[in-house]
Scaffold this active site. Structure first.
Site, PDB file in Angstrom:
ATOM      1  N   THR A 380      19.242  -9.358 -85.091  1.00 30.34           N
ATOM      2  CA  THR A 380      18.752  -9.096 -83.750  1.00 30.34           C
ATOM      3  C   THR A 380      18.466  -7.615 -83.609  1.00 30.34           C
ATOM      4  O   THR A 380      19.039  -6.791 -84.309  1.00 30.34           O
ATOM      5  CB  THR A 380      19.823  -9.538 -82.736  1.00 30.34           C
ATOM      6  OG1 THR A 380      20.136 -10.906 -82.986  1.00 30.34           O
ATOM      7  CG2 THR A 380      19.379  -9.368 -81.299  1.00 30.34           C
ATOM      8  N   THR A 398      15.295 -11.584 -81.622  1.00 27.33           N
ATOM      9  CA  THR A 398      16.146 -11.963 -82.757  1.00 27.33           C
ATOM     10  C   THR A 398      15.470 -12.933 -83.710  1.00 27.33           C
ATOM     11  O   THR A 398      14.603 -13.725 -83.323  1.00 27.33           O
ATOM     12  CB  THR A 398      17.449 -12.589 -82.243  1.00 27.33           C
ATOM     13  OG1 THR A 398      18.330 -12.837 -83.347  1.00 27.33           O
ATOM     14  CG2 THR A 398      17.213 -13.894 -81.506  1.00 27.33           C
ATOM     15  N   ASN A 400      18.040 -14.223 -85.751  1.00 23.63           N
ATOM     16  CA  ASN A 400      19.402 -14.706 -85.967  1.00 23.63           C
ATOM     17  C   ASN A 400      20.038 -13.965 -87.142  1.00 23.63           C
ATOM     18  O   ASN A 400      20.656 -12.938 -86.958  1.00 23.63           O
ATOM     19  CB  ASN A 400      19.490 -16.222 -86.151  1.00 23.63           C
ATOM     20  CG  ASN A 400      20.914 -16.722 -85.967  1.00 23.63           C
ATOM     21  OD1 ASN A 400      21.716 -16.120 -85.259  1.00 23.63           O
ATOM     22  ND2 ASN A 400      21.239 -17.836 -86.600  1.00 23.63           N
ATOM     23  N   ASP A 422      22.205 -21.728 -84.107  1.00 25.35           N
ATOM     24  CA  ASP A 422      22.870 -21.350 -82.861  1.00 25.35           C
ATOM     25  C   ASP A 422      23.175 -22.552 -81.968  1.00 25.35           C
ATOM     26  O   ASP A 422      23.831 -22.411 -80.937  1.00 25.35           O
ATOM     27  CB  ASP A 422      22.029 -20.329 -82.088  1.00 25.35           C
ATOM     28  CG  ASP A 422      22.396 -18.902 -82.454  1.00 25.35           C
ATOM     29  OD1 ASP A 422      23.261 -18.714 -83.323  1.00 25.35           O
ATOM     30  OD2 ASP A 422      21.819 -17.967 -81.867  1.00 25.35           O
ATOM     31  N   SER A 451      22.656 -18.497 -76.539  1.00 24.62           N
ATOM     32  CA  SER A 451      22.541 -17.206 -77.203  1.00 24.62           C
ATOM     33  C   SER A 451      23.587 -16.246 -76.666  1.00 24.62           C
ATOM     34  O   SER A 451      24.023 -16.361 -75.522  1.00 24.62           O
ATOM     35  CB  SER A 451      21.155 -16.609 -76.960  1.00 24.62           C
ATOM     36  OG  SER A 451      21.091 -15.266 -77.391  1.00 24.62           O
ATOM     37  N   SER A 452      23.973 -15.272 -77.484  1.00 22.81           N
ATOM     38  CA  SER A 452      24.877 -14.209 -77.046  1.00 22.81           C
ATOM     39  C   SER A 452      24.140 -12.932 -76.675  1.00 22.81           C
ATOM     40  O   SER A 452      24.773 -11.936 -76.305  1.00 22.81           O
ATOM     41  CB  SER A 452      25.893 -13.894 -78.150  1.00 22.81           C
ATOM     42  OG  SER A 452      26.724 -14.999 -78.413  1.00 22.81           O
ATOM     43  N   GLY A 473      24.008  -8.134 -82.924  1.00 17.59           N
ATOM     44  CA  GLY A 473      25.361  -8.384 -83.407  1.00 17.59           C
ATOM     45  C   GLY A 473      25.921  -9.763 -83.153  1.00 17.59           C
ATOM     46  O   GLY A 473      27.138  -9.941 -83.176  1.00 17.59           O
TER      47      GLY A 473
END
Length: 574
Positions: A380, A398, A400, A422, A451-452, A473
């Site tokens: 990302t 991203t 990933n 994901d 997603s983060s 990250g």
């Protein structure tokens, strides 16, 4: 919107700062954050992308124009993360204080099924969701960049794509880029199209020119035909052909059906500061607000955000936030995601009611909570941009993993994502990032995976622009952004110092507190005394953030972070 008559610009990237006042200049880049005199700032993960964004601002473009140009430029110069074959999120705060967000997360192909990544016993097949054609979701980046430009941009789209075309035709390899190409050589050799682009007998050398004429041709099609230059026509045919070649599922029909979605931003407060961030399918915005609310009762400024007491509470807050993430966060078009309930202050206080200041919890004893049912409509890279008028963009995109699926679209010159990993690919099994996820994020046709990514914009208590940021990250994005904010708000640090300072991370499962090397030993001793299993790690995240201080006379002082974790001489950072 009007341009400043005396525009002072700064472009920042991963430990490098390029400064310009008047005509665009390219002096040697010092290892420092952008200067306090800047009236507009671009901070990205690559010096060429930062320079592109800076040039757009100087040409009269706004923050959205710069973000669009940066997004396409990153596809050329940062193939491990910058992309047109992936997806992302963008949060925009306009100069008048209004805000919106754009979701261009990848989607599962129409032929995707719940069990596509497991064997007959229901066990995940190693590598199936992370490497190769089956791991690929329908790309969203191009649709997102074009949609936000149509809604908010000022300069012609063709002018914004032109710099990326020039970079695709040839740019100089950095230390980091040449090292990564060599490091992943064996992976590229596994597919014909990636091998043709990235593999050669001799190692790539720092300073030599890397050219990608197929990507330049793809970008020209987008420049000429807009959305149809990617999601229909020649590029779509090349993507579909590559999928058939390797057993992937993305079709021309999937591409034609893809749409970016504009969403209302998710809002919250921390010590009077107003947080503007991304709603689901991002879990990052929800988790960030949960963590900040959980920490707020503690006098962080008096104790210090790296004191054992604060890190202990932060770890427990992250534990609970990630337990909720596993249970509740998925694509809001397919599941009821109680975003408002999850970030409600009373709910978060209830979650922390079991917190013990002297003793760690066990993750298996901490399950998801029961929020109110209200529903609100890692490789990302991140870019943060503030223009001279005060428009601000936080933009995270991203693939990933590093280089995504490691699949290059033959004849089109770009890498495809491995975002299918994901999803919760199998009940009870972790993904690449070690996350355990629930059925709310199960694989399904047309779904957007959770997603983060955590693009965030913060206003000060008076409602003025204060902070723009984000990070790469994986799940560690959330803890990265939270700790940078604690540094600038509670500890009063400059943004460079806050971004460079070592961090900790917890994600519920595995039940381990990761601590970067450099976290004070007194803090680690205090955490171990409370029962934490602390696991040292070299580094995580790479925060590209901007801090805006409003002076007594109404003028603004801007500074930006250049996170040393992704400096050009460190190819191991992630």
């Amino acid at each position: 919107m009007t341009s400043s008559p005396r525009l002072v610009l700064a472009a920042v990237c991963s430990g490098l700062a390029l400064l310009a006042c008047g005509p665009l200049a390219r002096p040697p880049a010092p290892r420092a954050a952008a200067p306090a005199t800047a009236t507009a700032i671009v901070t990205t993960g690559h010096p060429e992308a930062s320079a592109v964004g800076l040039a757009v601002l100087r040409a009269g473009g706004n923050a959205v124009d710069a973000a669009v140009a940066v997004g396409f430029a990153l596809a050329a110069v940062l193939p491990d993360a910058g992309n047109v074959g992936g997806g992302g999120f963008l949060v925009l705060r306009r100069a008048d204080g209004t805000a919106t967000s754009w979701d261009f997360r990848e989607t599962a192909p129409a032929a995707a099924t719940r069990g596509m990544f497991v064997d007959s016993a229901g066990v995940p097949v190693p590598g199936r969701s992370t490497t190769g054609h089956l791991a690929v979701g329908v790309p969203g980046t191009v649709a997102g960049l074009l949609a936000v430009h149509a809604a908010e941009g000022r300069l012609p789209l063709a002018d914004l794509i032109a710099p990326a075309i020039r970079l695709a035709e040839g740019h100089t390899l950095t230390v980091r880029a040449s090292g990564l190409l060599q490091r992943y050589r064996a992976d590229f050799a596994a597919t014909e199209s990636a091998s043709r682009l990235f593999v050669r007998p001799e190692p790539w050398q720092v300073g030599e020119t890397f050219a990608n004429p197929d990507l330049a041709a793809t970008l020209r099609r987008i420049q000429d035909d807009g959305r149809d230059g990617f999601y229909r026509g020649e590029t779509a045919r090349l993507i579909a052909r590559e999928m058939r070649r390797g057993g992937g599922l993305v079709t021309e029909a999937d591409l034609a059906a893809y749409r970016a979605v504009e969403r209302p931003v998710l809002r919250g407060r921390y010590r009077g500061y107003r947080i503007i961030t991304m709603p689901p399918p991002s879990s990052g915005g929800i988790a960030l607000l949960q963590v900040l609310r959980a920490v707020e009762p503690v006098p962080v400024g008096a104790l210090g955000s790296q004191s054992p007491a604060v890190l202990h509470r932060l770890g427990e807050a992250l534990r609970r936030a990630f337990a909720d993430r596993a249970r509740y966060v998925g694509d809001p078009a397919f599941a009821r995601v109680p975003a408002a309930g999850l970030v409600d202050s009373a709910y978060v206080a209830g979650r922390m009611a079991t917190f013990d200041a002297g003793r760690v919890s066990a993750s298996l004893s901490v399950q998801a909570g029961r929020p109110a049912a209200g529903v609100e409509p890692t490789e990302t890279t991140h870019a943060s941009i503030v223009d001279a008028e005060g428009n601000a963009v936080a933009f995270t995109t991203t693939l990933n993993d590093y280089f995504g699926s490691r699949v290059v679209v033959g004849g089109a010159g770009f890498l495809l994502n491995d975002e299918m990993d994901d999803f919760a690919t199998a009940a009870g099994y972790p993904n690449t990032w070690g996350l355990i996820q629930g059925d709310v994020n199960a694989v399904g046709p047309g779904r957007r995976m959770a997603s983060s990514m955590t693009p965030v914009i913060v206003e000060d208590p008076a409602g003025r622009l204060f902070f723009v940021g984000g990070s790469p990250g994986g799940p560690r994005i959330i803890s990265t952004v939270a700790q940078v904010l604690l540094g600038v708000i509670d500890d009063g640090l400059g943004v460079q110092e806050a971004a460079a300072r070592p961090r900790v991370h917890h994600q519920w499962l595995p039940d381990v507190l990761y601590a970067e090397r450099g976290v004070p030993e007194t803090a680690l001793d205090g955490l171990r005394a409370r029962g934490w299993a602390v696991e040292p790690t070299d580094r995580f995240g790479a925060a590209n953030c901007i801090l805006v201080r409003t002076n007594a006379d109404g003028t603004r002082t801007l500074s930006a972070s250049a996170d040393p974790r992704r400096s050009d001489d460190d190819v191991e950072a992630y």
